[in-house]
Design an enzyme around this catalytic site. Structure first.
Site, short mmCIF file in Angstrom:
data_model
loop_
_atom_site.label_atom_id
_atom_site.label_comp_id
_atom_site.label_asym_id
_atom_site.label_seq_id
_atom_site.Cartn_x
_atom_site.Cartn_y
_atom_site.Cartn_z
N ILE A 1 1.12 -3.18 -135.85
CA ILE A 1 0.42 -2.12 -135.12
C ILE A 1 -1.09 -2.27 -135.22
O ILE A 1 -1.82 -1.90 -134.31
CB ILE A 1 0.88 -0.73 -135.61
CG1 ILE A 1 0.40 0.36 -134.64
CG2 ILE A 1 0.42 -0.47 -137.05
CD1 ILE A 1 1.02 1.71 -134.87
N LYS A 2 -1.59 -2.84 -136.34
CA LYS A 2 -3.05 -2.99 -136.48
C LYS A 2 -3.62 -3.94 -135.44
O LYS A 2 -4.79 -3.85 -135.08
CB LYS A 2 -3.41 -3.46 -137.89
CG LYS A 2 -2.86 -4.84 -138.24
CD LYS A 2 -3.18 -5.21 -139.67
CE LYS A 2 -2.60 -6.58 -140.03
NZ LYS A 2 -2.85 -6.94 -141.43
N GLY A 3 -2.82 -4.90 -134.98
CA GLY A 3 -3.20 -5.74 -133.85
C GLY A 3 -4.31 -6.72 -134.13
O GLY A 3 -4.50 -7.20 -135.25
#
Length: 253
Positions: free
Chosen positions: A131-133
């Protein structure tokens, strides 16, 4: 009939336009000294640099020397003959991607990701999936209409195939950073062959890594190759384009 691209000839740029000056670095298995510098100049000249000069030399332990050389080349580049893979699909927003999946699939799009073989470098696959990408974009875990299964590092190909079947994956994403002796190519071919054998209609196969050639997707048996700098949104947009085709083009119109 499409016209052939017009030739555009360019030369490297160093100090002034078209002067042909280039800089390159390498290491020789020689102790630092005048003989090593002479060997570096000889190599540079054989590579076509003329005149060539050593602008930096540094000992790398007692038996090796690192060099930076600078010189002029006479080679020309015909830009019209350069072959690259252009992005043929639109970049969609997370909202548009989620909406397309809901409308066209009616369930969550399942993505299984891994680093296969002995590759323990998960930075690439994590940048796309977590999710941090990467580069200011959220990874695929951020997309509400995607279910992401990240298997991590050093996953054997049979295990990846089995897990993809278990999860009913729509797409399989594989990252390969270790490239010694073309390990990334061998591993990718092995993976593609295993999925062909295991599936009557396999999921999308996507691979990525800094040393891949984007033009080799067909040769390696995968659907898409991504190289360095790829962002999660590019991958997500490709997945919906590959699965839903014209619907993505209509959405971006």
């Amino acid at each position: 009939m499409s016209e052939a691209p017009e030739k555009k000839i360019v030369r490297p740029y160093g100090d002034t336009t078209g002067d042909g000056m280039v800089q390159l670095s390498f290491t020789l298995p020689l102790p630092h000294g005048k003989r090593a510098e002479g060997a570096a100049l000889q190599l540079a000249r054989k590579m076509g640099l003329d005149p060539a000069m050593v602008v930096h030399a540094k000992a790398m332990g007692p038996d090796f020397t690192f060099f930076i050389v600078y010189g002029r080349v006479n080679h020309l580049v015909d830009v019209s003959q350069v072959q690259v893979v252009e992005r043929e699909y639109p970049l969609l927003s997370p909202k548009e991607i989620n909406q397309l999946i809901r409308e066209r699939l009616g369930r969550k799009l399942v993505v299984v990701g891994a680093c296969i073989g002995t590759d323990a470098h998960t930075v690439g696959i994590d940048a796309i999936l977590n999710i941090k990408g990467f580069a200011g974009e959220k990874g695929l875990e951020y997309y509400r209409e995607m279910r992401v299964v990240n298997l991590g590092a050093q996953v054997p190909v049979p295990e990846l195939v089995a897990r993809a079947q278990q999860e009913r994956a729509d797409a399989v994403l594989v990252s390969q950073v270790v490239t010694q002796r073309d390990a990334h190519l061998h591993n990718t071919r092995e993976m593609a062959a295993a999925f062909r054998e295991a599936y009557p209609q396999r999921p999308l196969l996507v691979v990525g890594g800094p040393r891949f050639d984007e033009t080799m997707a067909g040769e390696l048996g995968v659907d898409r190759i991504f190289t360095k700098g790829t962002t999660p949104r590019e991958v997500a947009s490709y997945l919906v384009y590959a699965l839903f085709g014209d619907a993505t083009l209509e959405r971006s119109a």
